[in-house]
Design an enzyme around this catalytic site. Structure first.
Site, PDB file in Angstrom:
ATOM      1  N   LEU A   1      92.945  43.164  42.126  1.00  0.00           N
ATOM      2  CA  LEU A   1      92.133  42.363  43.050  1.00  0.00           C
ATOM      3  C   LEU A   1      92.060  43.134  44.369  1.00  0.00           C
ATOM      4  CD1 LEU A   1      92.534  38.556  43.632  1.00  0.00           C
ATOM      5  CD2 LEU A   1      92.517  40.101  45.576  1.00  0.00           C
TER       6      LEU A   1
ATOM      7  N   GLY B   1      88.058  42.632  50.778  1.00  0.00           N
ATOM      8  CA  GLY B   1      87.245  43.541  51.592  1.00  0.00           C
ATOM      9  C   GLY B   1      86.569  44.573  50.710  1.00  0.00           C
TER      10      GLY B   1
ATOM     11  N   ASP C   1      84.927  39.663  48.583  1.00  0.00           N
ATOM     12  CA  ASP C   1      84.498  39.814  49.979  1.00  0.00           C
ATOM     13  C   ASP C   1      83.981  38.476  50.493  1.00  0.00           C
ATOM     14  OD1 ASP C   1      83.345  40.987  52.538  1.00  0.00           O
ATOM     15  OD2 ASP C   1      83.982  42.792  51.515  1.00  0.00           O
TER      16      ASP C   1
ATOM     17  N   VAL D   1      89.674  35.232  53.055  1.00  0.00           N
ATOM     18  CA  VAL D   1      91.122  35.422  52.876  1.00  0.00           C
ATOM     19  C   VAL D   1      91.959  34.702  53.925  1.00  0.00           C
ATOM     20  CG1 VAL D   1      90.844  37.642  51.700  1.00  0.00           C
ATOM     21  CG2 VAL D   1      91.203  37.592  54.186  1.00  0.00           C
TER      22      VAL D   1
ATOM     23  N   SER E   1      97.477  49.791  59.978  1.00  0.00           N
ATOM     24  CA  SER E   1      96.724  50.724  60.824  1.00  0.00           C
ATOM     25  C   SER E   1      97.712  51.452  61.727  1.00  0.00           C
ATOM     26  CB  SER E   1      95.719  49.974  61.704  1.00  0.00           C
ATOM     27  OG  SER E   1      95.198  50.851  62.691  1.00  0.00           O
TER      28      SER E   1
ATOM     29  N   TYR F   1      94.321  43.273  67.409  1.00  0.00           N
ATOM     30  CA  TYR F   1      94.309  44.084  66.182  1.00  0.00           C
ATOM     31  C   TYR F   1      95.666  44.781  65.976  1.00  0.00           C
ATOM     32  CZ  TYR F   1      92.488  47.517  62.811  1.00  0.00           C
ATOM     33  OH  TYR F   1      92.262  48.303  61.695  1.00  0.00           O
TER      34      TYR F   1
ATOM     35  N   SER G   1      98.216  42.331  64.827  1.00  0.00           N
ATOM     36  CA  SER G   1      98.028  41.937  63.423  1.00  0.00           C
ATOM     37  C   SER G   1      98.528  43.028  62.487  1.00  0.00           C
ATOM     38  CB  SER G   1      96.545  41.623  63.144  1.00  0.00           C
ATOM     39  OG  SER G   1      95.748  42.792  63.109  1.00  0.00           O
TER      40      SER G   1
ATOM     41  N   THR H   1      83.980  54.449  58.327  1.00  0.00           N
ATOM     42  CA  THR H   1      83.521  53.246  57.602  1.00  0.00           C
ATOM     43  C   THR H   1      82.640  52.436  58.565  1.00  0.00           C
ATOM     44  OG1 THR H   1      85.241  51.736  58.378  1.00  0.00           O
ATOM     45  CG2 THR H   1      85.791  53.074  56.447  1.00  0.00           C
TER      46      THR H   1
HETATM   47  P1  NAP Z   1      84.870  47.339  56.846  1.00  0.00           P
HETATM   48  O1  NAP Z   1      84.002  48.410  56.300  1.00  0.00           O
HETATM   49  O2  NAP Z   1      84.393  46.503  57.968  1.00  0.00           O
HETATM   50  O3  NAP Z   1      85.325  46.416  55.608  1.00  0.00           O
HETATM   51  C1  NAP Z   1      86.052  45.247  55.781  1.00  0.00           C
HETATM   52  C2  NAP Z   1      85.524  44.209  54.831  1.00  0.00           C
HETATM   53  O4  NAP Z   1      86.323  43.007  54.946  1.00  0.00           O
HETATM   54  C3  NAP Z   1      84.082  43.805  55.154  1.00  0.00           C
HETATM   55  O5  NAP Z   1      83.299  43.768  53.974  1.00  0.00           O
HETATM   56  C4  NAP Z   1      84.269  42.418  55.732  1.00  0.00           C
HETATM   57  O6  NAP Z   1      83.158  41.567  55.574  1.00  0.00           O
HETATM   58  C5  NAP Z   1      85.446  41.910  54.928  1.00  0.00           C
HETATM   59  N1  NAP Z   1      86.012  40.703  55.525  1.00  0.00           N
HETATM   60  C6  NAP Z   1      86.064  40.371  56.841  1.00  0.00           C
HETATM   61  N2  NAP Z   1      86.619  39.178  57.003  1.00  0.00           N
HETATM   62  C7  NAP Z   1      86.933  38.718  55.765  1.00  0.00           C
HETATM   63  C8  NAP Z   1      87.498  37.516  55.301  1.00  0.00           C
HETATM   64  N3  NAP Z   1      87.885  36.541  56.135  1.00  0.00           N
HETATM   65  N4  NAP Z   1      87.672  37.351  53.969  1.00  0.00           N
HETATM   66  C9  NAP Z   1      87.263  38.322  53.109  1.00  0.00           C
HETATM   67  N5  NAP Z   1      86.714  39.481  53.501  1.00  0.00           N
HETATM   68  C10 NAP Z   1      86.535  39.679  54.824  1.00  0.00           C
HETATM   69  O7  NAP Z   1      86.245  47.964  57.347  1.00  0.00           O
HETATM   70  P2  NAP Z   1      87.148  49.170  56.771  1.00  0.00           P
HETATM   71  O8  NAP Z   1      87.111  50.236  57.761  1.00  0.00           O
HETATM   72  O9  NAP Z   1      86.846  49.439  55.355  1.00  0.00           O
HETATM   73  O10 NAP Z   1      88.571  48.490  56.892  1.00  0.00           O
HETATM   74  C11 NAP Z   1      89.317  48.059  55.772  1.00  0.00           C
HETATM   75  C12 NAP Z   1      90.746  47.795  56.218  1.00  0.00           C
HETATM   76  O11 NAP Z   1      91.301  49.016  56.714  1.00  0.00           O
HETATM   77  C13 NAP Z   1      90.846  46.781  57.346  1.00  0.00           C
HETATM   78  O12 NAP Z   1      92.001  45.988  57.153  1.00  0.00           O
HETATM   79  C14 NAP Z   1      91.011  47.654  58.560  1.00  0.00           C
HETATM   80  O13 NAP Z   1      91.680  46.988  59.595  1.00  0.00           O
HETATM   81  C15 NAP Z   1      91.827  48.786  57.993  1.00  0.00           C
HETATM   82  N6  NAP Z   1      91.751  50.021  58.760  1.00  0.00           N
HETATM   83  C16 NAP Z   1      90.551  50.650  58.944  1.00  0.00           C
HETATM   84  C17 NAP Z   1      90.542  51.837  59.678  1.00  0.00           C
HETATM   85  C18 NAP Z   1      89.290  52.615  59.934  1.00  0.00           C
HETATM   86  O14 NAP Z   1      89.339  53.554  60.701  1.00  0.00           O
HETATM   87  N7  NAP Z   1      88.177  52.259  59.307  1.00  0.00           N
HETATM   88  C19 NAP Z   1      91.733  52.352  60.197  1.00  0.00           C
HETATM   89  C20 NAP Z   1      92.907  51.683  59.982  1.00  0.00           C
HETATM   90  C21 NAP Z   1      92.911  50.518  59.252  1.00  0.00           C
HETATM   91  P3  NAP Z   1      82.084  41.468  56.806  1.00  0.00           P
HETATM   92  O15 NAP Z   1      81.493  42.827  56.907  1.00  0.00           O
HETATM   93  O16 NAP Z   1      81.160  40.396  56.319  1.00  0.00           O
HETATM   94  O17 NAP Z   1      82.895  41.089  58.013  1.00  0.00           O
END
Ligand code: NAP
Length: 255
Positions: free
Chosen positions: A13, A16, A40, A69, A150, A163, A166, A198
């Protein structure tokens, strides 16, 4: 490079799963033979991911689900739907759903603080609890829960007190879950990305991204696939003696 069918017969599962890291993780786990429940907030993004998944093994199936979630009822309904669709419970869970609501501490609203904590920290708690309960109820031990933290949770970042809190919380949650769930054969680990290209980082001003890229010893932002590689390892038996760990995927940032 995906190890072929390391996750054969496993159900994973991925929250996101409609975007960024969650999408790359879904793709990678499917390449390794897992069936994937792509979750999602917006089911249409999860359905898009579904089209990108590998179906190399007989019986390997995938499905898209909508769930929030941060809401207990939504997570409970999700687990029921997944169990009913696949006739088994997921033993691999990757918590990648996450949001940012950046603002300097002096101006940060209670709503922005609460919403980030609800999705990024309460979400992994609810999913971990639900998946672990299902494993325990099945009477068959074993599983791997992977939470996406993160580097900001370790070092802080301007405008991200909600952030950072969290993500620091995610590591504490994961280490404790690892201790409590080890007796059921469930391993819990955190993957700690640095800056990954991303949709989430597309919202960061280019000059800030350039500044961070210049500080990364490996000389570039990460790709979602760099994080997915480590998730696949943690999902598989190749990491069978690893639990409670945090693995940084940062290109060496903040070494
Ligand atoms: P992303 O492309 O924005 O993907 C996150 C996904 O989670 C989006 O599809 C979002 O939907 C969905 N989401 C948001 N709220 C939700 C909820 N309440 N229930 C279910 N799904 C939900 O971000 P990403 O960069 O892939 O990030 C993924 C994870 O990696 C996150 O936890 C982020 O904090 C972590 N992270 C990312 C980075 C980075 O540099 N990108 C670095 C460190 C950690 P919506 O688009 O509709 O909101």
């Amino acid at each position: 490079m995906a190890a072929p069918f390391r996750l054969k017969s496993m159900l994973a599962l991925v929250t996101g799963g409609g975007s960024g890291i969650g999408r790359a993780v879904s793709q990678r786990l499917s390449l390794e033979g897992a069936s994937v429940a792509v979750v999602d907030l917006d089911v249409s993004s999860a359905i898009e991911t579904l089209q990108m998944l590998s179906r190399g093994l007989p019986g390997q199936e995938h499905e898209a689900f909508a769930a929030d979630v941060s809401q207990l009822q939504s997570v409970e309904a999700l687990i029921e739907q997944v169990q009913s669709r696949f006739s088994l419970s997921p033993r691999i869970a990757v918590n990648s759903a996450g949001i940012t609501r950046d603002e300097f501490l002096l101006r940060l609203s209670e709503e922005s603080f609460d919403s980030v904590l609800s999705v990024n920290l309460k979400g992994p708690f609810l999913i971990t609890q639900a998946v672990a309960r299902a494993v325990v109820a099945s009477g068959q031990n074993g599983g791997s829960i992977i939470n996406i933290g993160s580097i900001v949770g370790k070092v802080g970042n301007l405008g991200q007190s909600n952030y950072a809190a969290s993500k620091a919380g995610v590591e504490g949650l994961t280490r404790t879950a690892a201790k409590e769930l080890a007796r059921f054969g469930i391993r819990c680990n955190t993957v700690v990305p640095g800056f990954i290209s991303t949709p989430m980082t597309q919202r960061v001003p280019q000059k800030v991204l350039d500044k961070f890229a210049g500080m990364i010893p490996l000389g570039r932002l990460g790709d979602p696939e760099d994080v997915a590689d480590v998730c696949a390892f943690l999902a598989s038996d190749d990491s069978k003696y690893i639990t409670g760990a945090s693995i940084e995927v940062t290109g060496g940032l903040f070494l």
